[in-house]
Design a protein around this motif. Structure first.
Motif, PDB file in Angstrom:
ATOM      1  N   MET A 109       0.827  -1.205   0.000  1.00 14.89           N
ATOM      2  CA  MET A 109       0.000   0.000   0.000  1.00 14.89           C
ATOM      3  C   MET A 109       0.861   1.254   0.000  1.00 14.89           C
ATOM      4  O   MET A 109       0.564   2.225  -0.698  1.00 14.89           O
ATOM      5  CB  MET A 109      -0.917   0.014   1.234  1.00 14.89           C
ATOM      6  N   ILE A 110       1.955   1.239   0.755  1.00 14.75           N
ATOM      7  CA  ILE A 110       2.858   2.394   0.785  1.00 14.75           C
ATOM      8  C   ILE A 110       3.498   2.580  -0.587  1.00 14.75           C
ATOM      9  O   ILE A 110       3.593   3.701  -1.093  1.00 14.75           O
ATOM     10  CB  ILE A 110       3.929   2.214   1.876  1.00 14.75           C
TER      11      ILE A 110
ATOM     12  N   ASN B  97       2.346   1.604  -3.569  1.00 13.74           N
ATOM     13  CA  ASN B  97       1.350   2.076  -4.538  1.00 13.74           C
ATOM     14  C   ASN B  97       1.012   3.536  -4.304  1.00 13.74           C
ATOM     15  O   ASN B  97       0.833   4.298  -5.257  1.00 13.74           O
ATOM     16  CB  ASN B  97       0.074   1.233  -4.452  1.00 13.74           C
ATOM     17  N   GLY B  98       0.915   3.936  -3.060  1.00 19.01           N
ATOM     18  CA  GLY B  98       0.627   5.331  -2.745  1.00 19.01           C
ATOM     19  C   GLY B  98       1.743   6.246  -3.221  1.00 19.01           C
ATOM     20  O   GLY B  98       1.500   7.326  -3.761  1.00 19.01           O
ATOM     21  N   TRP B  99       2.992   5.823  -3.036  1.00 16.83           N
ATOM     22  CA  TRP B  99       4.127   6.622  -3.481  1.00 16.83           C
ATOM     23  C   TRP B  99       4.128   6.729  -5.002  1.00 16.83           C
ATOM     24  O   TRP B  99       4.368   7.788  -5.562  1.00 16.83           O
ATOM     25  CB  TRP B  99       5.432   5.984  -2.986  1.00 16.83           C
TER      26      TRP B  99
ATOM     27  N   ARG C 189       1.545   6.483  -7.051  1.00 24.71           N
ATOM     28  CA  ARG C 189       0.432   7.339  -7.471  1.00 24.71           C
ATOM     29  C   ARG C 189       0.720   8.804  -7.222  1.00 24.71           C
ATOM     30  O   ARG C 189       0.420   9.648  -8.051  1.00 24.71           O
ATOM     31  CB  ARG C 189      -0.848   6.943  -6.732  1.00 24.71           C
ATOM     32  N   SER C 190       1.300   9.128  -6.072  1.00 28.10           N
ATOM     33  CA  SER C 190       1.582  10.534  -5.778  1.00 28.10           C
ATOM     34  C   SER C 190       2.667  11.064  -6.712  1.00 28.10           C
ATOM     35  O   SER C 190       2.600  12.218  -7.152  1.00 28.10           O
ATOM     36  CB  SER C 190       1.993  10.710  -4.316  1.00 28.10           C
TER      37      SER C 190
END
Length: 59
Positions: free
Chosen positions: A35-36, A38-40, A42-43
């Motif tokens: 999750m971390i 994927n979040g990185w 995406r951002s």
């Protein structure tokens, strides 16, 4: 004078809870890392998108 409890079930319950917590964290840790990541990703993609808009590039 302090009194000592002769009941060992409190200690056993506490140790069981600690072991269960470590097992839960170990089981969920790969998902948390994913999750971390994927979040990185995406951002970073979002920042690049807005940078292209600001500089007038093709979107």
């Amino acid at each position: 004078m302090a009194t000592k409890s002769k009941n060992k079930w409190g200690l056993i319950g506490s140790l069981f809870s600690i072991v269960l917590a470590f097992i839960s964290i170990g089981y969920c840790f790969p998902s948390i890392l994913e999750m971390i990541g994927n979040g990185w990703e995406r951002s970073t993609r979002t920042v690049a998108f807005f940078a292209r808009i600001i500089t007038g590039g093709n979107v």
